[in-house]
Design a protein around this motif. Structure first.
Motif, PDB file in Angstrom:
ATOM      1  N   SER A  78       1.260  -5.196   7.555  1.00  0.00           N
ATOM      2  CA  SER A  78      -0.088  -4.543   8.490  1.00  0.00           C
ATOM      3  C   SER A  78       0.440  -6.113   9.336  1.00  0.00           C
ATOM      4  O   SER A  78      -0.844  -5.754   9.889  1.00  0.00           O
ATOM      5  CB  SER A  78      -1.470  -5.160   7.267  1.00  0.00           C
ATOM      6  N   GLY A 116       2.388   2.215   2.302  1.00  0.00           N
ATOM      7  CA  GLY A 116       3.046   1.963   3.050  1.00  0.00           C
ATOM      8  C   GLY A 116       4.854   1.718   1.596  1.00  0.00           C
ATOM      9  O   GLY A 116       5.189   1.752   2.221  1.00  0.00           O
ATOM     10  N   TYR A 162      -5.282   7.143   6.396  1.00  0.00           N
ATOM     11  CA  TYR A 162      -4.962   6.507   4.831  1.00  0.00           C
ATOM     12  C   TYR A 162      -5.396   6.670   4.240  1.00  0.00           C
ATOM     13  O   TYR A 162      -5.398   7.288   2.640  1.00  0.00           O
ATOM     14  CB  TYR A 162      -5.083   5.199   5.171  1.00  0.00           C
ATOM     15  N   LEU A 183      -8.007  -2.745   6.432  1.00  0.00           N
ATOM     16  CA  LEU A 183      -8.474  -1.528   7.671  1.00  0.00           C
ATOM     17  C   LEU A 183      -9.200  -1.135   8.060  1.00  0.00           C
ATOM     18  O   LEU A 183      -9.945  -1.753   9.151  1.00  0.00           O
ATOM     19  CB  LEU A 183      -7.811  -0.586   7.329  1.00  0.00           C
ATOM     20  N   PHE A 240       4.611  -1.823  10.032  1.00  0.00           N
ATOM     21  CA  PHE A 240       3.677  -0.717   9.224  1.00  0.00           C
ATOM     22  C   PHE A 240       3.150  -1.843   7.486  1.00  0.00           C
ATOM     23  O   PHE A 240       2.157  -1.848   7.216  1.00  0.00           O
ATOM     24  CB  PHE A 240       4.220   0.303   8.948  1.00  0.00           C
ATOM     25  N   GLY A 295       0.643  -1.078  -0.227  1.00  0.00           N
ATOM     26  CA  GLY A 295      -0.173  -0.137  -0.222  1.00  0.00           C
ATOM     27  C   GLY A 295       0.693   1.157  -0.279  1.00  0.00           C
ATOM     28  O   GLY A 295       1.957   1.316  -0.539  1.00  0.00           O
TER      29      GLY A 295
HETATM   30  N1  PHE Z   1       0.423  -2.281   4.818  1.00  0.00           N
HETATM   31  C1  PHE Z   1      -0.011  -1.111   5.165  1.00  0.00           C
HETATM   32  C2  PHE Z   1       0.579  -0.290   3.783  1.00  0.00           C
HETATM   33  O1  PHE Z   1       1.500  -0.644   3.427  1.00  0.00           O
HETATM   34  C3  PHE Z   1      -0.953  -0.401   5.578  1.00  0.00           C
HETATM   35  C4  PHE Z   1      -1.578  -1.181   6.886  1.00  0.00           C
HETATM   36  C5  PHE Z   1      -1.196  -1.499   7.712  1.00  0.00           C
HETATM   37  C6  PHE Z   1      -2.832  -2.007   6.069  1.00  0.00           C
HETATM   38  C7  PHE Z   1      -2.217  -1.419   8.747  1.00  0.00           C
HETATM   39  C8  PHE Z   1      -3.466  -2.850   7.418  1.00  0.00           C
HETATM   40  C9  PHE Z   1      -2.912  -2.416   8.575  1.00  0.00           C
HETATM   41  O2  PHE Z   1      -0.066   0.605   3.063  1.00  0.00           O
END
Ligand code: PHE
Length: 476
Positions: free
Chosen positions: A249, A30, A112, A344, A246, A28
């Motif tokens: 997730s 991230g 987000y 999320l 992060f 994502g």
């Molecule tokens: N992992 C997702 C990202 O990299 C962000 C995220 C965090 C999604 C926690 C779900 C739970 O953008």
């Protein structure tokens, strides 16, 4: 306790559907926005190598732990932990970390969606520009022809200064997220992942090739992979660890929730490894897509959060095909953001269904609507509430605006707490036989997993938590 928890009847239609959805959740903003930003700010190679170590030594054991809890529990995160605790003769209070995770997921999706809204706006700008280029008979020209670098940068400031615009794009993005989640696991989330993830990979490969052909991939690879260990300060290690959580997730019970929709089959080990490997490859490819372009036009890799919104649009201006590839670049980020934001929102939504007995649309609407309202506060922090410091009394957040406070509090406090409790629960409390039979690991893999999850994860995550909360420990 166990008797009161009903299992969810929803489920993935196949193993690959789960993998696509879980990779979609992990990949994502991230990966494409935060990872290159952090790598750029932290000086490249040493950060990247330390990050990869964090993913495999800490992240992967935690991914497997969350998927295990979901698969064994077969219901929302709180109910699943309660069920595993009951089968392991541990206290039902462990379920609290599922609740903390659901709350964190709710808070994260609120900002987000705001950031994804910026991406949506930029996709619109670049899309409009591409249409103009096509109408002018020059579809392969650079992006935003005729605009000066100042004008391009000004676009971002103008966007931040307009609450109406920020609200509009946040509304559209959250609405889309809510719609997909309300449709359910197989006809909403799974379907979105099945369409969007292949599209994502095609775009990613296309953009990496574009960067390799038109940009300076040699310099980018050297920047990303040549370590200068003197740059690996405790702060940099701390942010690498936080980013690994992060990006995978972790700590928000997202993978517990997705894991609960796995109906049969074992082999959770290879599946978890695939999720971690795919997420890391995407982060690295995002670096190999962005930095060749940044270096080709002699821009600064350490631009920070504005890298994607100011540095890159300007870079696309000077490159052939920039209008087209600039547009595709923002579409790529948008696609990645949608599959993450649905994961999320799914965490609190599943909680409402499993623990409160709400219907799916009602639960999605309550949490999606609530997160939309929270997000409004975040976006007003860029203009009318620019002076508001929600946790101003806490030195760590003394000068932090609303969005960054929600981001910082979830990232520095809630995710590590969630990950810490998960590792202690799995490493020390969960029943060994249940772990073995549910995961289907070989004795060797099981031994390694248990060692990492019982010892390394709690220690390392406790250190992230402590140094994140009290930076003075690091002497800063
Ligand atoms: N992992 C997702 C990202 O990299 C962000 C995220 C965090 C999604 C926690 C779900 C739970 O953008």
């Amino acid at each position: 306790m166990v008797a009161t928890t009903t299992s969810t009847s929803e489920g993935w239609s196949s193993r690959s559907a789960f993998i696509l959805a879980a990779v979609g959740a992990a990949v994502g903003l991230g990966n494409i926005w935060r990872f290159p930003t952090l790598a750029g700010e932290s000086g490249g190679g040493a950060f990247v190598i330390f990050y990869i170590a964090c993913v495999f030594l800490l992240g992967l054991p935690l991914v497997l732990s969350e998927v295990f809890i979901g698969k064994a529990g077969q219901t929302d995160a709180v109910g699943s932990i309660r069920r595993v605790a009951a089968q392991s003769k541990a206290s039902p209070s462990w379920a609290i970390f599922g609740g903390v995770g659901a709350l964190a997921a709710f808070l994260i999706v609120s900002f987000y969606s705001v950031v994804a809204g910026w991406v949506l706006y930029y996709a619109g700008i670049m899309g409009g520009d591409l249409v103009q280029a096509i109408l002018a008979g020059d579809p392969f020209r650079g992006a935003l022809a005729g605009e000066s670098q100042d004008q391009i940068q000004q676009r971002l400031s103008d966007m931040f200064a307009s609450p109406g615009l920020l609200l509009g794009v946040h509304f559209v993005f959250m609405g889309l997220t809510l719609y997909i989640v309300a449709r359910g696991v197989s006809s909403g989330i799974e379907k979105a992942a099945t369409y969007l993830m292949p599209m994502f990979f095609v775009l990613l490969v296309g953009l990496v090739l574009y960067g390799a052909i038109e940009g300076d991939i040699g310099q980018a690879a050297a920047f990303l992979f040549t370590p200068d260990w003197s740059k690996l300060t405790p702060q940099v290690m701390n942010s690498a660890l936080g980013q690994a959580l992060f990006s995978l997730s972790l700590g928000v019970a997202g993978l517990i929730t997705y894991g609960s929709y796995i109906k049969e089959g074992s082999g959770l080990g290879p599946t978890s490894a695939l999720i971690a490997v795919a997420d890391t490859c995407v982060a690295l490819l995002a670096g190999l897509m962005i930095f060749p372009i940044v270096f080709a036009v002699g821009l600064d890799p350490a631009a920070g959060p504005t890298l994607v919104f100011q540095t890159l649009p300007f870079a696309f201006q000077t490159m052939p095909g920039g209008a087209l590839f600039g547009f595709l670049f923002f579409v790529l980020i948008l696609v990645a953001a949608v599959t993450s934001s649905i994961s999320l929102l799914e965490v609190p939504t599943a909680w409402g269904i499993g623990e409160r007995g709400w219907s799916r649309p009602k639960s999605a609407l309550i949490f999606g609507g609530g997160a939309f309202l929270m997000g409004i506060a975040c976006l007003l922090g860029y203009n009318v509430w620019a002076d508001v410091r929600p946790l101003g009394f806490w030195s760590l957040f003394a000068d932090t605006d609303i969005l960054d406070t929600v981001d910082g509090f979830t990232g520095k406090v809630m995710l590590p707490v969630g990950a810490l409790l998960t590792s202690i629960f799995i490493g020390w409390k969960a029943d060994k036989n249940l772990l073995l039979t549910t995961t289907g690991l070989s004795p060797l893999a099981f031994g390694i997993w248990r060692f990492l999850i019982a010892w390394l994860c709690p220690l390392a995550v406790a250190i992230i938590l402590a140094t994140g909360l009290f930076p003075s420990i690091l002497g800063t």
